[in-house]
Design a protein around this motif. Structure first.
Motif, PDB file in Angstrom:
ATOM      1  N   ALA A  72      -9.010   6.521  -0.136  1.00 55.09           N
ATOM      2  CA  ALA A  72      -8.405   7.735   0.415  1.00 55.09           C
ATOM      3  C   ALA A  72      -7.407   7.437   1.529  1.00 55.09           C
ATOM      4  CB  ALA A  72      -9.492   8.668   0.932  1.00 55.09           C
ATOM      5  N   GLY A  73      -7.496   6.232   2.129  1.00 58.23           N
ATOM      6  CA  GLY A  73      -6.592   5.904   3.224  1.00 58.23           C
ATOM      7  C   GLY A  73      -7.128   6.247   4.594  1.00 58.23           C
ATOM      8  N   VAL A  74      -8.457   6.319   4.720  1.00 57.38           N
ATOM      9  CA  VAL A  74      -9.071   6.522   6.033  1.00 57.38           C
ATOM     10  C   VAL A  74      -8.677   5.366   6.946  1.00 57.38           C
ATOM     11  CG1 VAL A  74     -11.309   6.497   7.205  1.00 57.38           C
ATOM     12  CG2 VAL A  74     -10.971   7.943   5.185  1.00 57.38           C
ATOM     13  N   ASP A  75      -8.489   5.645   8.223  1.00 54.20           N
ATOM     14  CA  ASP A  75      -7.990   4.640   9.157  1.00 54.20           C
ATOM     15  C   ASP A  75      -9.065   3.697   9.686  1.00 54.20           C
ATOM     16  OD1 ASP A  75      -5.132   5.648   9.516  1.00 54.20           O
ATOM     17  OD2 ASP A  75      -6.296   7.444   9.990  1.00 54.20           O
ATOM     18  N   VAL A  76     -10.274   4.208   9.888  1.00 42.22           N
ATOM     19  CA  VAL A  76     -11.333   3.439  10.541  1.00 42.22           C
ATOM     20  C   VAL A  76     -12.667   3.796   9.898  1.00 42.22           C
ATOM     21  CG1 VAL A  76     -12.513   2.966  12.753  1.00 42.22           C
ATOM     22  CG2 VAL A  76     -10.055   3.456  12.730  1.00 42.22           C
ATOM     23  N   LEU A  77     -13.565   2.811   9.797  1.00 39.11           N
ATOM     24  CA  LEU A  77     -14.947   3.072   9.410  1.00 39.11           C
ATOM     25  C   LEU A  77     -15.809   3.044  10.665  1.00 39.11           C
ATOM     26  CD1 LEU A  77     -15.492   1.021   6.116  1.00 39.11           C
ATOM     27  CD2 LEU A  77     -14.850   3.432   6.396  1.00 39.11           C
ATOM     28  N   ALA A  78     -16.654   4.051  10.814  1.00 41.40           N
ATOM     29  CA  ALA A  78     -17.495   4.166  12.003  1.00 41.40           C
ATOM     30  C   ALA A  78     -18.564   3.094  12.071  1.00 41.40           C
ATOM     31  CB  ALA A  78     -18.144   5.550  12.040  1.00 41.40           C
ATOM     32  N   HIS A  79     -18.891   2.501  10.925  1.00 38.61           N
ATOM     33  CA  HIS A  79     -19.862   1.404  10.842  1.00 38.61           C
ATOM     34  C   HIS A  79     -19.323   0.352   9.883  1.00 38.61           C
ATOM     35  CE1 HIS A  79     -23.021   4.078  12.521  1.00 38.61           C
ATOM     36  NE2 HIS A  79     -22.510   4.997  11.719  1.00 38.61           N
ATOM     37  N   VAL A  80     -19.560  -0.914  10.192  1.00 31.83           N
ATOM     38  CA  VAL A  80     -19.350  -1.936   9.156  1.00 31.83           C
ATOM     39  C   VAL A  80     -20.182  -1.523   7.950  1.00 31.83           C
ATOM     40  CG1 VAL A  80     -19.891  -4.314   8.519  1.00 31.83           C
ATOM     41  CG2 VAL A  80     -18.812  -3.828  10.726  1.00 31.83           C
ATOM     42  N   PRO A  81     -19.613  -1.517   6.735  1.00 30.24           N
ATOM     43  CA  PRO A  81     -20.376  -1.083   5.563  1.00 30.24           C
ATOM     44  C   PRO A  81     -21.680  -1.870   5.411  1.00 30.24           C
ATOM     45  CG  PRO A  81     -18.054  -1.227   5.031  1.00 30.24           C
ATOM     46  CD  PRO A  81     -18.202  -1.814   6.399  1.00 30.24           C
ATOM     47  N   PHE A  82     -22.775  -1.123   5.249  1.00 24.91           N
ATOM     48  CA  PHE A  82     -24.097  -1.740   5.224  1.00 24.91           C
ATOM     49  C   PHE A  82     -24.931  -1.345   4.016  1.00 24.91           C
ATOM     50  CE2 PHE A  82     -24.255   2.192   7.675  1.00 24.91           C
ATOM     51  CZ  PHE A  82     -25.359   2.860   7.138  1.00 24.91           C
ATOM     52  N   SER A  83     -24.406  -0.433   3.184  1.00 30.46           N
ATOM     53  CA  SER A  83     -25.198   0.053   2.054  1.00 30.46           C
ATOM     54  C   SER A  83     -25.139  -0.868   0.845  1.00 30.46           C
ATOM     55  CB  SER A  83     -24.706   1.450   1.639  1.00 30.46           C
ATOM     56  OG  SER A  83     -24.826   2.375   2.695  1.00 30.46           O
ATOM     57  N   GLU A  84     -24.046  -1.605   0.701  1.00 34.08           N
ATOM     58  CA  GLU A  84     -23.877  -2.497  -0.451  1.00 34.08           C
ATOM     59  C   GLU A  84     -22.799  -3.519  -0.133  1.00 34.08           C
ATOM     60  OE1 GLU A  84     -22.370  -0.241  -3.765  1.00 34.08           O
ATOM     61  OE2 GLU A  84     -21.078   0.964  -2.463  1.00 34.08           O
ATOM     62  N   HIS A  85     -22.864  -4.640  -0.818  1.00 29.88           N
ATOM     63  CA  HIS A  85     -21.830  -5.665  -0.670  1.00 29.88           C
ATOM     64  C   HIS A  85     -20.544  -5.162  -1.317  1.00 29.88           C
ATOM     65  CE1 HIS A  85     -24.469  -8.762   0.930  1.00 29.88           C
ATOM     66  NE2 HIS A  85     -25.374  -8.427   0.025  1.00 29.88           N
ATOM     67  N   LEU A  86     -19.438  -5.262  -0.593  1.00 29.26           N
ATOM     68  CA  LEU A  86     -18.158  -4.780  -1.097  1.00 29.26           C
ATOM     69  C   LEU A  86     -17.453  -5.849  -1.914  1.00 29.26           C
ATOM     70  CD1 LEU A  86     -16.657  -2.836   1.948  1.00 29.26           C
ATOM     71  CD2 LEU A  86     -18.198  -2.023   0.144  1.00 29.26           C
ATOM     72  N   HIS A  87     -16.756  -5.416  -2.958  1.00 28.60           N
ATOM     73  CA  HIS A  87     -15.957  -6.329  -3.756  1.00 28.60           C
ATOM     74  C   HIS A  87     -14.772  -6.848  -2.933  1.00 28.60           C
ATOM     75  CE1 HIS A  87     -18.161  -5.527  -7.381  1.00 28.60           C
ATOM     76  NE2 HIS A  87     -17.900  -4.231  -7.324  1.00 28.60           N
ATOM     77  N   GLY A  88     -14.317  -8.027  -3.292  1.00 25.96           N
ATOM     78  CA  GLY A  88     -13.180  -8.616  -2.595  1.00 25.96           C
ATOM     79  C   GLY A  88     -11.950  -7.739  -2.639  1.00 25.96           C
ATOM     80  N   GLU A  89     -11.750  -7.021  -3.740  1.00 21.30           N
ATOM     81  CA  GLU A  89     -10.578  -6.163  -3.858  1.00 21.30           C
ATOM     82  C   GLU A  89     -10.612  -5.026  -2.826  1.00 21.30           C
ATOM     83  OE1 GLU A  89     -12.597  -7.005  -6.250  1.00 21.30           O
ATOM     84  OE2 GLU A  89     -11.438  -7.980  -7.857  1.00 21.30           O
ATOM     85  N   THR A  90     -11.813  -4.491  -2.591  1.00 22.31           N
ATOM     86  CA  THR A  90     -11.940  -3.419  -1.608  1.00 22.31           C
ATOM     87  C   THR A  90     -11.654  -3.939  -0.204  1.00 22.31           C
ATOM     88  OG1 THR A  90     -13.572  -2.256  -2.968  1.00 22.31           O
ATOM     89  CG2 THR A  90     -13.526  -1.723  -0.616  1.00 22.31           C
ATOM     90  N   ILE A  91     -12.202  -5.100   0.117  1.00 27.83           N
ATOM     91  CA  ILE A  91     -11.957  -5.686   1.436  1.00 27.83           C
ATOM     92  C   ILE A  91     -10.479  -6.002   1.611  1.00 27.83           C
ATOM     93  CG2 ILE A  91     -12.379  -7.736   2.853  1.00 27.83           C
ATOM     94  CD1 ILE A  91     -15.284  -7.640   1.832  1.00 27.83           C
ATOM     95  N   ALA A  92      -9.859  -6.574   0.592  1.00 24.23           N
ATOM     96  CA  ALA A  92      -8.433  -6.902   0.677  1.00 24.23           C
ATOM     97  C   ALA A  92      -7.596  -5.645   0.871  1.00 24.23           C
ATOM     98  CB  ALA A  92      -7.996  -7.650  -0.582  1.00 24.23           C
ATOM     99  N   ALA A  93      -7.959  -4.565   0.177  1.00 27.96           N
ATOM    100  CA  ALA A  93      -7.214  -3.320   0.324  1.00 27.96           C
ATOM    101  C   ALA A  93      -7.382  -2.742   1.729  1.00 27.96           C
ATOM    102  CB  ALA A  93      -7.684  -2.302  -0.718  1.00 27.96           C
ATOM    103  N   ALA A  94      -8.595  -2.837   2.285  1.00 29.25           N
ATOM    104  CA  ALA A  94      -8.832  -2.337   3.632  1.00 29.25           C
ATOM    105  C   ALA A  94      -7.991  -3.104   4.647  1.00 29.25           C
ATOM    106  CB  ALA A  94     -10.317  -2.437   3.974  1.00 29.25           C
TER     107      ALA A  94
END
Length: 324
Positions: free
Chosen positions: A178-200
């Motif tokens: 969606a293009g959110v600017d900041v996450l209030a917490h480091v994601p903790f519910s599941e391991h993120l794919h590399g593509e998601t991290i790269a996009a962030a």
């Protein structure tokens, strides 16, 4: 290497050897520290400056009450209420009175429409908010994609960043897409794919740490791994504790050695560790204040969190440079 060089190699370019003009103590001067995730209605904020925190970002509170304290100490920026789906998190929680929850019922971009996305953003902005907070939580009703997009559009009109509480499967990914600017917490519910991290990272997204609240739970390892990969890819990390959140037990009213140690465990060390504390997001002014850390650098870098946790906030003019 001079004392100044040694300090700055470990603590960054803002570090300098100082003497406190009033007490005569010697130590280290640093730029003022900010906790980028607190809830002031759940804590006694008066002790924070004695504990080394000059600025706070309140990420979920009564906007009218927060507007009355923004100029005090610690210096305060705030989001105002959580923008959430009707009945969505944190509705009904004992720690979240009605004033800290704003239900958004439609994607309306017209001002003044009850329950509309534009209206919710305008209400927070008019109350002095420096950031807009949205909730993406899989444990109950969640904002629809069109409503989330409308909130983002309205926030852009008011020149405000948007931060997301993203919890549950797929929610961090939704925030990135969606293009959110900041996450209030480091994601903790599941391991993120590399593509998601790269996009962030590519989008310039920042993550607020809040690692210590997961101590002793499986979420801790997930958050640490996600943060390691995000930081290694060049992601912007902000120190934050979610102060007021008691799920991991009592938290210190000031700099948290546990939070800093968790950041070190994720590979964020030395000047980068200090930078998470001194980052000025979201434009919070802490002018005229400084951090005073009594003592000297420890030989063991892993002892640095304990040293920084002993810091206190002082007027900048009280710190006198020691001859180098």
């Amino acid at each position: 290497m001079t004392d100044l060089d040694a300090l700055q190699a470990v603590l960054g370019p803002g570090a300098r050897p100082v003497r406190h003009a009033l007490t005569g103590e010697t130590g280290i001067g640093l730029p003022p520290f900010t906790d980028h995730h607190v809830h002031l209605h759940l804590i006694d904020a008066a002790a924070l400056t004695a504990g080394g925190i000059a600025g706070v970002v309140d990420l979920g509170g009564d906007p009218d009450a927060l507007a009355g304290r923004a100029a005090g100490t610690p210096r305060t920026a705030y989001a105002g209420a959580f923008l959430t789906a009707p009945g969505g998190y944190p509705s009904g929680r004992g720690w979240a009175p009605d004033a800290v929850v704003c239900a958004v019922t439609s994607a309306s971009a017209s001002p003044g429409v009850a329950g509309g996305a534009r209206t919710a953003v305008d209400e927070m902005a008019d109350a002095g908010a420096s950031v807009i907070k949205v909730v993406l939580h899989s444990g109950g009703p969640a904002l629809a994609d069109d409503v989330l997009a409308a909130i983002l559009d309205a926030a852009r009109l008011r020149r405000l960043p948007v931060i997301a509480h993203a919890e549950g499967a797929g929610m961090a990914q939704r925030a990135v897409r969606a293009g959110v600017d900041v996450l209030a917490h480091v994601p903790f519910s599941e391991h993120l794919h590399g593509e998601t991290i790269a996009a962030a990272v590519a989008d310039g997204m920042a993550w607020i740490s809040t690692l210590a609240i997961h101590a002793g739970s499986p979420d801790a390892a997930v958050a640490r791994t996600n943060l390691e990969r995000f930081a290694a890819a060049g992601g912007r990390v902000l120190y934050g504790t979610d102060l007021g959140n008691t799920q991991a037990g009592p938290q210190p009213m000031g700099v948290s050695a546990a939070e800093l140690s968790a950041l070190q465990d994720a590979g964020i060390r030395g000047p980068e560790l200090v930078r998470t504390l001194t980052d000025g997001w979201p434009g919070l002014s802490v002018a005229g204040l400084a951090t005073f850390v009594p003592g000297t650098l420890p030989d063991d870098e892993l002892a640095l969190p304990g040293l920084l946790a002993a810091s206190r906030v002082v007027p900048a003019e009280e710190l006198l440079d020691i001859a180098r």
